[in-house]
Design a protein around this motif. Structure first.
Motif, PDB file in Angstrom:
ATOM      1  N   LEU A  99       0.415   6.761   4.771  1.00  0.00           N
ATOM      2  CA  LEU A  99      -0.412   6.998   3.579  1.00  0.00           C
ATOM      3  C   LEU A  99      -1.029   8.388   3.591  1.00  0.00           C
ATOM      4  CD1 LEU A  99      -2.178   3.536   3.380  1.00  0.00           C
ATOM      5  CD2 LEU A  99      -0.515   4.446   1.753  1.00  0.00           C
ATOM      6  N   GLU A 151      -0.798  -6.716  -1.210  1.00  0.00           N
ATOM      7  CA  GLU A 151      -1.860  -7.506  -1.827  1.00  0.00           C
ATOM      8  C   GLU A 151      -1.627  -8.993  -1.562  1.00  0.00           C
ATOM      9  OE1 GLU A 151      -2.619  -8.707  -6.374  1.00  0.00           O
ATOM     10  OE2 GLU A 151      -2.790  -6.540  -6.023  1.00  0.00           O
ATOM     11  N   ILE A 171      -6.939  -3.709  -0.001  1.00  0.00           N
ATOM     12  CA  ILE A 171      -7.871  -3.459   1.101  1.00  0.00           C
ATOM     13  C   ILE A 171      -8.329  -4.798   1.668  1.00  0.00           C
ATOM     14  CG2 ILE A 171     -10.139  -2.527   1.726  1.00  0.00           C
ATOM     15  CD1 ILE A 171      -9.756  -0.400  -0.428  1.00  0.00           C
ATOM     16  N   ALA A 216      -7.818   5.685   4.894  1.00  0.00           N
ATOM     17  CA  ALA A 216      -6.503   5.945   5.483  1.00  0.00           C
ATOM     18  C   ALA A 216      -6.634   6.282   6.965  1.00  0.00           C
ATOM     19  CB  ALA A 216      -5.803   7.080   4.743  1.00  0.00           C
ATOM     20  N   LEU A 223      -4.555   0.221  -4.200  1.00  0.00           N
ATOM     21  CA  LEU A 223      -4.035  -0.150  -2.891  1.00  0.00           C
ATOM     22  C   LEU A 223      -4.848  -1.316  -2.335  1.00  0.00           C
ATOM     23  CD1 LEU A 223      -2.804   2.731  -3.260  1.00  0.00           C
ATOM     24  CD2 LEU A 223      -3.021   2.976  -0.769  1.00  0.00           C
ATOM     25  N   TYR A 269      -6.753  -0.487   4.626  1.00  0.00           N
ATOM     26  CA  TYR A 269      -5.610  -0.761   3.764  1.00  0.00           C
ATOM     27  C   TYR A 269      -4.749  -1.868   4.384  1.00  0.00           C
ATOM     28  CZ  TYR A 269      -6.717   3.305   0.917  1.00  0.00           C
ATOM     29  OH  TYR A 269      -7.344   4.190   0.074  1.00  0.00           O
ATOM     30  N   VAL A 327      -5.467   7.201  -2.908  1.00  0.00           N
ATOM     31  CA  VAL A 327      -5.709   6.961  -1.485  1.00  0.00           C
ATOM     32  C   VAL A 327      -7.031   7.602  -1.063  1.00  0.00           C
ATOM     33  CG1 VAL A 327      -4.915   7.519   0.864  1.00  0.00           C
ATOM     34  CG2 VAL A 327      -3.284   6.692  -0.845  1.00  0.00           C
ATOM     35  N   LEU A 363       1.720   2.039   7.123  1.00  0.00           N
ATOM     36  CA  LEU A 363       0.343   2.319   6.712  1.00  0.00           C
ATOM     37  C   LEU A 363      -0.128   3.689   7.192  1.00  0.00           C
ATOM     38  CD1 LEU A 363      -1.337  -1.177   7.273  1.00  0.00           C
ATOM     39  CD2 LEU A 363      -0.896  -0.051   5.077  1.00  0.00           C
ATOM     40  N   THR A 375      -7.570   3.195   8.895  1.00  0.00           N
ATOM     41  CA  THR A 375      -6.402   2.317   8.968  1.00  0.00           C
ATOM     42  C   THR A 375      -5.429   2.805  10.031  1.00  0.00           C
ATOM     43  OG1 THR A 375      -6.647   1.805   6.606  1.00  0.00           O
ATOM     44  CG2 THR A 375      -4.529   1.290   7.638  1.00  0.00           C
ATOM     45  N   ALA A 428       0.815  -1.218   0.000  1.00  0.00           N
ATOM     46  CA  ALA A 428       0.000   0.000   0.000  1.00  0.00           C
ATOM     47  C   ALA A 428       0.844   1.262   0.000  1.00  0.00           C
ATOM     48  CB  ALA A 428      -0.941  -0.020   1.205  1.00  0.00           C
TER      49      ALA A 428
END
Length: 706
Positions: free
Chosen positions: A583, A561, A552, A598, A550, A557, A593, A580, A601, A512
């Motif tokens: 971001l 991946e 999720i 964000a 990004l 986030y 984003v 994180l 997160t 991310a």
């Protein structure tokens, strides 16, 4: 001149609204003092290129603190049977059709990782003599009424104590224009022939970490020193010592008042310097260089030079006062950290190369510098309007551009661009290592430094200066992204390491933070070439507009991946740098984003991450995230978190994983404080990152963060 002109305008605007900040009063309020030596950190004087660490005597009498520089490096001997050809012929593994510099043959790989390495140039201590002139066995406990104080405004250190029923005063200062220490001793003991100075020289060899002290003092047979006291010495040089280790030779020159100098013994590299004549004061200067030294300044001239440099530093650049108008009791400690961090970074991290994590105090990672940490070490100089200092090291991108192009296009066979290394040294060569080769978040950094400089100047010359660097940086970013045949998007990785360096490189795809930073970098590179009146390369646009989204997981986030869905509850993934939160905090909002995601997160990071294992710069990063998200009280809590400590002289205390000091924490503190005090793009009102209750923050000459 850039910094001075910019500062003058801003200070004039500020002074028309209210009274100027009492800079001298605030700086002097936090002058550190000790009455005993610390076992973990020295008190230092220095100029950014060169630093001298001292114990309570103002010298290195009882503890061999380092004398280090940004220019003092050496190579160890090559492994048995190896030649210079083995250096250039070294190759590592090939992954995904890319040639990397790790996994190659030993011992050559280890030699390349550890060389060149930084050296401790030497030791200067106080020499105690008995009434017959023989060396006296004196311990620190034998000194009475000890006090050591550092005048931050002038960069001068003064130590006082009593020995043999007499007062002793030692003043220590470093020149601004050379690697020279000025020492002045005052005492009736000088008239009785009971005080002098000794010089000593250690053996240096590449070691992963050397702390708290640097060098080996008991292997005198591995290196040589040669004293010269006449013939060919220039200027005011009275003696010069050539110190040779392997193929490297360093020179130490001594000048000043009249003295006798002699080697302690043929088996030692200690030289004793004893004043000639009957005087209450003895002043000498000790200068270090990689070549013979032609002239040396007097201690008085060194002191004047230091005073001018430090007064300019404190008076003519950015300044933040969080104390004078605040009623929050935490303001005192935050102001102390700000002032002492400014001083120590000016001493340790204002050289011609990016700093190593421990500056010029001790050695970590062989003394090499990490390009991914350059942002945390040095980006604050831009916000505090210290362009004279930032220009020194940020020019490394121009100097290293040829090696970065070679790394990308020759070693790794990318069709275009420049690949910035992670761990390197003045040669620009990448140190072999899996993480060193597979980390990528250092790549957009030059675009940040370029953008801040353009904001400060608005000049065409700045656009031209950074043009080739911007182009080559973004070219590689576009070339590195790989089109995914299934999704049609451009992926980052594998193989790669994320910021926290704790995921499997071959399983890491589309992290991310790196996706957001890639978009940020390509956006800024595109704007740069538009300012130049040039067309944005199609490859940049195609990649930035089609980067993979990004990742999720459960509405938040994820680190990368495909990470296991329970990663929030898995220590493997929540135990290191919490990138994180970067971001939206460290980074401004990027096109890929969501602010809502964000923020959610970041709040999950606050409750789920193992904060006890965070590194120094993580806490200011957490503070910046809280500030941008409107959680200003939380931002203060992160800056003053119990696990984010600074000692009595301002050294950032490290975690159990690396020795103290860990200076990225200091640089991050200054960057976060600047952002919270002066604001960021789109922020509203004064000091938007500070709570409105009990905090009143004044700024002068500061710049806004992106």
């Amino acid at each position: 001149m850039l910094g001075l002109a910019f500062s003058t305008i801003l200070l004039a605007l500020t002074s028309s609204v209210r009274a100027r900040i009492d800079r001298h009063g605030l700086v002097s309020r936090f002058n550190p003092a000790r009455n005993a030596s610390s076992a973990s950190t020295p008190m230092q004087v220095g100029n950014g290129h060169f630093a001298f660490g001292a114990d309570v005597t103002g010298l290195q009498t009882f503890l061999p603190w380092a004398t280090m520089s940004d220019w003092g490096w050496k190579n160890d001997s090559l492994p048995d049977g190896a030649t210079e050809a083995n250096i250039t012929d070294y190759r590592g593994v090939v992954w995904y059709d890319v040639q990397y510099e790790f996994g190659g043959p030993e011992p050559m790989q280890q030699w390349l990782t550890g060389n060149p390495n930084r050296v401790n140039l030497g030791r200067v201590g106080l020499l105690f003599l008995d009434e017959e002139g023989a060396a006296a066995n004196v311990t620190e406990d034998a000194l009475q009424d000890r006090r050591q104080a550092l005048d931050l405004w002038t960069g001068a250190m003064t130590s006082t104590f009593r020995w043999a029923e007499e007062d002793v005063i030692v003043r220590t200062v470093v020149a601004e224009s050379s690697s020279t220490v000025g020492v002045t001793i005052e005492s009736p003991l000088l008239q009785r022939g009971q005080l002098g100075v000794f010089l000593d020289f250690p053996w240096n060899e590449g070691q992963y970490f050397q702390a708290p002290f640097v060098g080996l003092w008991n292997v005198t047979e591995k290196h040589t020193t040669v004293l010269q006291t006449s013939g060919g010495l220039g200027g005011d040089v009275r003696a010069q010592i050539a110190h040779t280790m392997d193929t490297a030779t360093f020179f130490t020159a001594v000048g000043g008042d009249n003295f006798a100098i002699a080697r302690l013994s043929p088996d030692s590299h200690q030289y004793n310097v004893v004043p000639r004549g009957s005087h209450r004061t003895f002043s000498i200067a000790i200068s270090y260089a990689a070549e013979p030294i032609g002239e040396i300044a007097t201690s008085e001239a060194i002191q004047r030079e230091s005073e001018r440099a430090w007064e300019d530093f404190w008076s003519n650049h950015g300044f933040v006062d969080v104390l004078s108008g605040s009623s929050d009791p935490r303001a005192e400690e935050l102001q102390r950290r700000i002032i002492l961090s400014q001083y120590l970074l000016r001493v340790n991290e204002a050289g011609d190369y990016p700093p190593q994590e421990s500056g010029l105090v001790n050695i970590g990672w062989y003394g090499k510098f990490h390009m991914e940490m350059f942002f945390w070490h040095s980006a604050h100089w831009a916000l505090w309007n210290n362009w004279d200092l930032l220009d020194r090291a940020s020019s490394v991108y121009a100097r290293f551009l040829p090696t970065a192009i070679d790394r990308a296009q020759v070693q790794q066979s990318y069709p275009t661009g420049a690949r910035w290394s992670k761990m390197t040294d003045p040669t620009g060569r990448s140190a072999p290592g899996e993480i060193n080769e597979l980390l990528i978040w250092e790549q957009p950094h030059p675009l940040v430094f370029a953008e801040y400089e353009y904001r400060a100047t608005g000049a065409r010359a700045t656009l031209d200066k950074w043009r080739d660097i911007v182009h080559a940086t973004a070219d590689w970013m576009a070339a590195y992204a790989r089109r995914n045949a299934s999704t049609g998007a451009f992926d980052l990785g594998p193989p790669m390491y994320v910021v926290s360096e704790d995921t499997s490189p071959n399983a890491t795809r589309n992290p991310a933070f790196e996706l957001a930073y890639w978009r940020f970098g390509l956006d800024h590179a595109s704007t740069w070439v538009e300012r130049l009146g040039e067309e944005v390369p199609d490859a940049w646009t195609e990649v930035k507009d089609n980067l993979a989204p990004l990742p999720i997981e459960d509405g938040l986030y994820a680190v990368y991946e495909g990470i296991p869905g329970d990663f929030w509850d898995t220590p493997t993934f929540t135990n290191d740098h919490p990138a994180l939160v970067g971001l939206y905090g460290w980074l401004p909002q990027t096109a890929n984003v969501s602010l809502d995601i964000a923020k959610a997160t970041a709040e999950r990071v606050w409750t789920s991450w193992n904060i006890s294992n965070c590194w120094g710069w993580d806490f200011p990063m957490l503070a910046m995230s809280a500030a941008r998200n409107g959680e200003t009280e939380k931002a203060i809590e992160w800056l003053l978190h119990p696990l984010f400590q600074f000692d009595d002289v301002g050294m950032p205390v490290s975690t159990v994983r690396v020795p103290t000091p860990y200076f990225p924490g200091s640089g991050a503190l200054l960057y976060a404080t600047a952002m919270m005090a002066e604001g960021w793009d789109g922020s509203q009102g004064a000091a938007p990152g500070f709570p409105k209750q009990r905090w009143k923050v004044y700024t002068e000459g500061m710049g806004r963060a992106m």
